[in-house]
Write a protein that holds these residues in place. Structure first.
Motif, PDB file in Angstrom:
ATOM      1  N   ARG A 132      -6.513   7.047  -9.321  1.00 33.68           N
ATOM      2  CA  ARG A 132      -6.883   5.626  -9.504  1.00 33.68           C
ATOM      3  C   ARG A 132      -6.897   5.350 -10.998  1.00 33.68           C
ATOM      4  NH1 ARG A 132      -9.701   3.671  -4.420  1.00 33.68           N
ATOM      5  NH2 ARG A 132     -10.253   5.538  -3.248  1.00 33.68           N
ATOM      6  N   TRP A 235      -7.336   0.405  -6.415  1.00 29.40           N
ATOM      7  CA  TRP A 235      -6.649   1.049  -5.300  1.00 29.40           C
ATOM      8  C   TRP A 235      -6.146   2.445  -5.632  1.00 29.40           C
ATOM      9  CZ3 TRP A 235      -2.746   0.031  -8.572  1.00 29.40           C
ATOM     10  CH2 TRP A 235      -1.468   0.542  -8.314  1.00 29.40           C
ATOM     11  N   LYS A 236      -5.996   3.243  -4.604  1.00 31.84           N
ATOM     12  CA  LYS A 236      -5.653   4.652  -4.722  1.00 31.84           C
ATOM     13  C   LYS A 236      -4.148   4.847  -4.576  1.00 31.84           C
ATOM     14  CE  LYS A 236      -7.039   8.054  -1.386  1.00 31.84           C
ATOM     15  NZ  LYS A 236      -8.216   8.297  -0.526  1.00 31.84           N
ATOM     16  N   THR A 238      -1.389   6.417  -3.189  1.00 34.79           N
ATOM     17  CA  THR A 238      -1.327   7.254  -1.992  1.00 34.79           C
ATOM     18  C   THR A 238       0.113   7.537  -1.573  1.00 34.79           C
ATOM     19  OG1 THR A 238      -3.356   6.163  -1.272  1.00 34.79           O
ATOM     20  CG2 THR A 238      -2.159   7.445   0.393  1.00 34.79           C
ATOM     21  N   TYR A 239       0.920   6.495  -1.541  1.00 35.00           N
ATOM     22  CA  TYR A 239       2.300   6.613  -1.087  1.00 35.00           C
ATOM     23  C   TYR A 239       3.257   6.440  -2.261  1.00 35.00           C
ATOM     24  CZ  TYR A 239       0.050   5.972   3.396  1.00 35.00           C
ATOM     25  OH  TYR A 239      -0.768   6.116   4.478  1.00 35.00           O
ATOM     26  N   LYS A 240       4.526   6.745  -2.002  1.00 33.42           N
ATOM     27  CA  LYS A 240       5.550   6.585  -3.026  1.00 33.42           C
ATOM     28  C   LYS A 240       5.576   5.143  -3.558  1.00 33.42           C
ATOM     29  CE  LYS A 240      10.281   8.120  -3.845  1.00 33.42           C
ATOM     30  NZ  LYS A 240      11.599   8.382  -3.250  1.00 33.42           N
ATOM     31  N   ARG A 241       5.372   4.182  -2.663  1.00 39.83           N
ATOM     32  CA  ARG A 241       5.380   2.785  -3.093  1.00 39.83           C
ATOM     33  C   ARG A 241       4.277   2.507  -4.107  1.00 39.83           C
ATOM     34  NH1 ARG A 241       2.915   1.818   2.235  1.00 39.83           N
ATOM     35  NH2 ARG A 241       0.743   1.228   1.874  1.00 39.83           N
ATOM     36  N   TYR A 244       5.540   3.359  -7.483  1.00 43.83           N
ATOM     37  CA  TYR A 244       6.382   2.261  -7.966  1.00 43.83           C
ATOM     38  C   TYR A 244       5.513   1.136  -8.517  1.00 43.83           C
ATOM     39  CZ  TYR A 244      10.449   4.162  -5.365  1.00 43.83           C
ATOM     40  OH  TYR A 244      11.482   4.923  -4.890  1.00 43.83           O
ATOM     41  N   ALA A 245       4.483   0.794  -7.762  1.00 43.91           N
ATOM     42  CA  ALA A 245       3.597  -0.297  -8.183  1.00 43.91           C
ATOM     43  C   ALA A 245       2.911   0.060  -9.500  1.00 43.91           C
ATOM     44  CB  ALA A 245       2.569  -0.591  -7.095  1.00 43.91           C
ATOM     45  N   SER A 248       5.279  -0.324 -12.423  1.00 41.92           N
ATOM     46  CA  SER A 248       5.518  -1.731 -12.758  1.00 41.92           C
ATOM     47  C   SER A 248       4.314  -2.346 -13.465  1.00 41.92           C
ATOM     48  CB  SER A 248       5.848  -2.535 -11.495  1.00 41.92           C
ATOM     49  OG  SER A 248       7.057  -2.085 -10.934  1.00 41.92           O
ATOM     50  N   ILE A 249       3.118  -2.028 -12.991  1.00 43.39           N
ATOM     51  CA  ILE A 249       1.903  -2.571 -13.615  1.00 43.39           C
ATOM     52  C   ILE A 249       1.796  -2.089 -15.062  1.00 43.39           C
ATOM     53  CG2 ILE A 249      -0.633  -2.423 -13.621  1.00 43.39           C
ATOM     54  CD1 ILE A 249      -0.448  -2.340 -10.517  1.00 43.39           C
ATOM     55  N   LYS A 251       4.241  -0.967 -17.034  1.00 41.10           N
ATOM     56  CA  LYS A 251       5.298  -1.608 -17.823  1.00 41.10           C
ATOM     57  C   LYS A 251       4.900  -3.039 -18.208  1.00 41.10           C
ATOM     58  CE  LYS A 251       9.634   0.593 -16.335  1.00 41.10           C
ATOM     59  NZ  LYS A 251      10.839   0.381 -15.504  1.00 41.10           N
ATOM     60  N   GLU A 252       4.341  -3.760 -17.253  1.00 42.18           N
ATOM     61  CA  GLU A 252       3.954  -5.135 -17.532  1.00 42.18           C
ATOM     62  C   GLU A 252       2.850  -5.179 -18.592  1.00 42.18           C
ATOM     63  OE1 GLU A 252       1.821  -7.413 -14.654  1.00 42.18           O
ATOM     64  OE2 GLU A 252       3.122  -9.155 -14.922  1.00 42.18           O
TER      65      GLU A 252
ATOM     66  N   VAL B 160      -6.718   4.592   4.873  1.00 43.12           N
ATOM     67  CA  VAL B 160      -6.550   5.183   3.539  1.00 43.12           C
ATOM     68  C   VAL B 160      -7.928   5.391   2.894  1.00 43.12           C
ATOM     69  CG1 VAL B 160      -5.674   4.765   1.194  1.00 43.12           C
ATOM     70  CG2 VAL B 160      -4.220   4.303   3.160  1.00 43.12           C
ATOM     71  N   ARG B 241       0.805  -6.108  -6.919  1.00 43.83           N
ATOM     72  CA  ARG B 241       1.367  -4.757  -6.990  1.00 43.83           C
ATOM     73  C   ARG B 241       2.251  -4.461  -5.770  1.00 43.83           C
ATOM     74  NH1 ARG B 241      -4.127  -3.145  -5.377  1.00 43.83           N
ATOM     75  NH2 ARG B 241      -4.001  -2.398  -3.227  1.00 43.83           N
ATOM     76  N   TYR B 244       5.666  -5.709  -6.501  1.00 42.16           N
ATOM     77  CA  TYR B 244       6.350  -4.734  -7.360  1.00 42.16           C
ATOM     78  C   TYR B 244       6.887  -3.578  -6.515  1.00 42.16           C
ATOM     79  CZ  TYR B 244       4.128  -6.780 -11.564  1.00 42.16           C
ATOM     80  OH  TYR B 244       3.729  -7.611 -12.576  1.00 42.16           O
ATOM     81  N   ALA B 245       6.035  -3.084  -5.621  1.00 40.07           N
ATOM     82  CA  ALA B 245       6.438  -1.953  -4.785  1.00 40.07           C
ATOM     83  C   ALA B 245       7.616  -2.343  -3.904  1.00 40.07           C
ATOM     84  CB  ALA B 245       5.262  -1.468  -3.944  1.00 40.07           C
ATOM     85  N   SER B 248      10.846  -2.413  -5.858  1.00 40.32           N
ATOM     86  CA  SER B 248      11.336  -1.071  -6.170  1.00 40.32           C
ATOM     87  C   SER B 248      11.932  -0.396  -4.940  1.00 40.32           C
ATOM     88  CB  SER B 248      10.206  -0.205  -6.735  1.00 40.32           C
ATOM     89  OG  SER B 248       9.762  -0.726  -7.963  1.00 40.32           O
ATOM     90  N   ILE B 249      11.282  -0.569  -3.794  1.00 43.73           N
ATOM     91  CA  ILE B 249      11.794   0.030  -2.558  1.00 43.73           C
ATOM     92  C   ILE B 249      13.169  -0.551  -2.221  1.00 43.73           C
ATOM     93  CG2 ILE B 249      11.469   0.118  -0.039  1.00 43.73           C
ATOM     94  CD1 ILE B 249       8.417   0.286  -0.637  1.00 43.73           C
TER      95      ILE B 249
END
Ligand SMILES: [Mg+2]
Ligand SMILES: [Mg+2]
Lengths: 423, 423
Positions: A132, A235-236, A238-241, A244-245, A248-249, A251-252, B160, B241, B244-245, B248-249
């Protein structure tokens, strides 16, 4: 100073600020993500996720110690991360086979009753997750303050999905009223003695299968934890997505401030028009401009404002002298240790009237130089902006130049380093 | 054909395939995201999120009708989306003020008892969310099949976070056992009569505050819904977010296949070495190569395989003839209606021995042409690969060329269209 006063104010309230430490269980495997690397070690902008979380905790000056529990096989990698990214106040302990056993190991290292412990026992301990990374000082302060008063506290969030209870045959038994339930998130905080005693008392079953530290404090310490509303950023991953998020966060966040370095004072020069167009294109981004002779003096301030994007506008020359000076200053500042720094060197050119060859040959050298500075996590690109007589065409060139600058800063991709782009 | 046989197999099981329709409530506002645009209309790769969800439903051939409930103020925008992205089998109804009222309006449009309904009543109705774009045929089939047997069915996921119940004073009352609870997700499916009757019977309170269709079927139809394990991809786009995810997906999914078009048969040519280096750099991506004379014949197949990335290797020429042919074919195929298609035109050049000016001037025309084709969602870039005699340097050039190609395909950013990059 004002900064110190602000920091003092941000310390946990009360007559006397409690001694605070943090425990970070980081022993988990990556099975839920479907990737071989445990998620806390997955790279985000080429830096392991856990380093962002450590950064978030260590910038909170009143957290005295940060104890990270990692598995034996990741111990050396973790030491490498701490060294490479210059993390401070970190102690490592061996993770247990479950999350609870890892936390317990972290608490043991903090307890003064352990013979080999070099840490001092805190009054309040924060428990957070390595995955997190966006935890803010604000919510850390809230849980610590509430823990001091209530004995235990944890961040919560509204439920995103309805929670249901299945029957034994895989059918809906009942659904829970959403308004009466919350998701329990991290960080949580405890009076050290409360949570340490709970762990000492709790059963093997709890250590193997329990998931909720707040529940342990309730069960063994009879402490009703105070619940604190957290932001969505808690948020944790947890997944590959989620990786990605997170990328992006990040980078922003590091693209919210652009420093323009302009080699002319002439307010009517096209460089200043580029600044206007850029402000227009990136209307939520802070754009500040500097003269290169002032850069040395001002750079400390710009660096302290965490500016990771630099645009050098070269009106007077087509060489790399200003860029070299800037890059040297950036290197000395250590700014690029944590994030890739984008530097764009802009030149103006009427490629229909000026002899193309010589200037180009000069500028093509940017490729070799960019390869060199990339090793220090500085991403250098060149940008040639076509400078026609026609007013409308010039405006078009400037607008395309601004779009290219915005793209390079937003994407922050090392694959295009050393390119000479044309607008 | 084999394809039709496979499709027939994928239809809902049972002696007779049930008539299936879908209802998509899309009336929600974007408050949770902190953005003014409702999230279903937020752009992802410049296309509104809801269009991806419609695409996911309409590619399932056994879903006969898709009823979308949108607010009056978004009705025209929604019609525009359907037209622009050529969606099929969509009917629009007015959304209600709550999610349940929107679903009810969708069901009314499907019920034959409504005088103005042009749709026919399905046996099974799927209810899905506009903001879950990654729903697969597999899970849709599972919920429909289960709904036919049980009367109702819904996708679930493991929790989760731990779910807790707060007491009135904002403290922890108790935490729920994670293993005994699940998150209720979408899609869900119902025998039409079951859910329609439930909506007709249910109270204003249910329509205002209820969140769970499965619960309505239980309360009014006494139907215990079958719960079906869904994949992580079913998650709901809720926060910024998540957008964003999603982006990317989607970018990753459409970058899994690269078609190389090579203007030489010579297996020893450097173009084929580029292919090898590219396969090495992108080892999880499918790279196929074609000769341009075969492109016309093969392109239908490549397009049907949903290839959104093309690399034209020009060994014999430095003009745009092959690129123009390819772009024309791509335009005719309508491939770029749904996703931006990347086209990279590669040239080899020894810029130390060949006269620089003329070739460059030729190639600089790519900028104007790229601007033109960008209007059709085709993102064209040029790439000059330096071709030295020295074997090791050549290998370096090829590797950098592959990195640039990979970056352009992965980022799929329109800001760099028309650039002539150098490796
Ligand atoms: Mg816990
Ligand atoms: Mg529902």
């Amino acid at each position: 100073s004002t900064l110190n006063a602000a920091r003092a104010e941000a310390r946990p309230a009360g007559r006397r600020a409690p001694a605070v430490a943090a425990v970070l269980p980081a022993g988990g495997s990556g099975e839920r993500m479907g990737v071989p690397t445990p998620k806390q070690f997955c790279p985000v902008l080429e830096r392991p996720l856990i380093s962002y979380t450590l950064q978030a905790l260590e910038r909170v000056c009143w957290i005295k110690d940060i104890v990270v529990a990692v598995t034996g096989e990741n111990m050396e990698a973790m030491k490498g991360i701490i060294q490479k990214y210059q993390h401070q106040r970190i102690s490592l302990v061996e993770a247990g086979v479950t999350r609870h056993r890892s936390i317990f190991n972290g608490l043991k290292a903090l307890a003064e009753d352990q013979p080999d412990s070099k840490l001092s026992k805190p009054e309040v301990v924060i428990i957070h997750d390595a995955v997190r990374p966006f935890v803010e000082e604000d919510v850390l302060l809230k849980v610590v303050t509430a823990a001091k008063e209530y004995g235990a506290a944890g961040a919560i969030r509204p439920l995103v999905s309805t929670v249901i209870s299945p029957s034994a045959d895989g059918c809906l038994d009942h659904s829970l009223e959403r308004a009466r339930h919350r998701a329990s998130e991290m960080p949580q905080a405890f009076l050290f003695d409360v949570i340490y005693e709970a762990y000492q008392q709790c059963s093997d079953y709890d250590l193997e299968f329990g998931t909720e530290c707040l529940q342990l404090a309730l069960k063994y310490g009879h402490i009703k934890a105070k619940l604190v509303e957290g932001s969505p950023d808690l948020w944790k991953v947890t997944y590959k997505r989620d990786l990605y998020a997170a990328e992006s966060i990040i980078k922003e966040r590091i693209s919210q401030h652009i420093c323009l370095i302009m080699d002319t004072k002439d307010e009517n020069h096209v460089g200043h028009r580029l600044e206007e167009v850029l402000k227009d294109e990136l209307n939520h981004v802070k754009v500040t401009s500097r003269l290169p002779c002032h850069t040395g003096r001002d750079l400390d301030q710009i660096v302290s404002e965490q500016c990771y994007s630099y645009v050098c506008v070269n009106v007077m020359t087509s060489d790399f002298e200003e860029i070299r000076k800037l890059v040297n200053m950036l290197e000395e500042s250590n700014l690029s240790i944590l994030y890739p720094v984008v530097v764009i060197s802009v030149y103006f050119l009427d490629y229909k009237s000026v002899p193309f060859d010589q200037k180009m040959e000069n500028l093509m050298q940017i490729r070799e130089y960019a390869k060199e500075v990339k090793k220090r996590n500085i991403l250098l690109c060149g940008l040639l902006i076509y400078y026609p007589q026609d007013e409308q065409k010039l405006q078009e060139s400037l607008r395309q130049g601004a779009t290219i600058i915005a793209t390079l800063i937003k994407e922050r991709n090392s694959g295009l380093v050393g390119q000479l782009l044309v607008a």
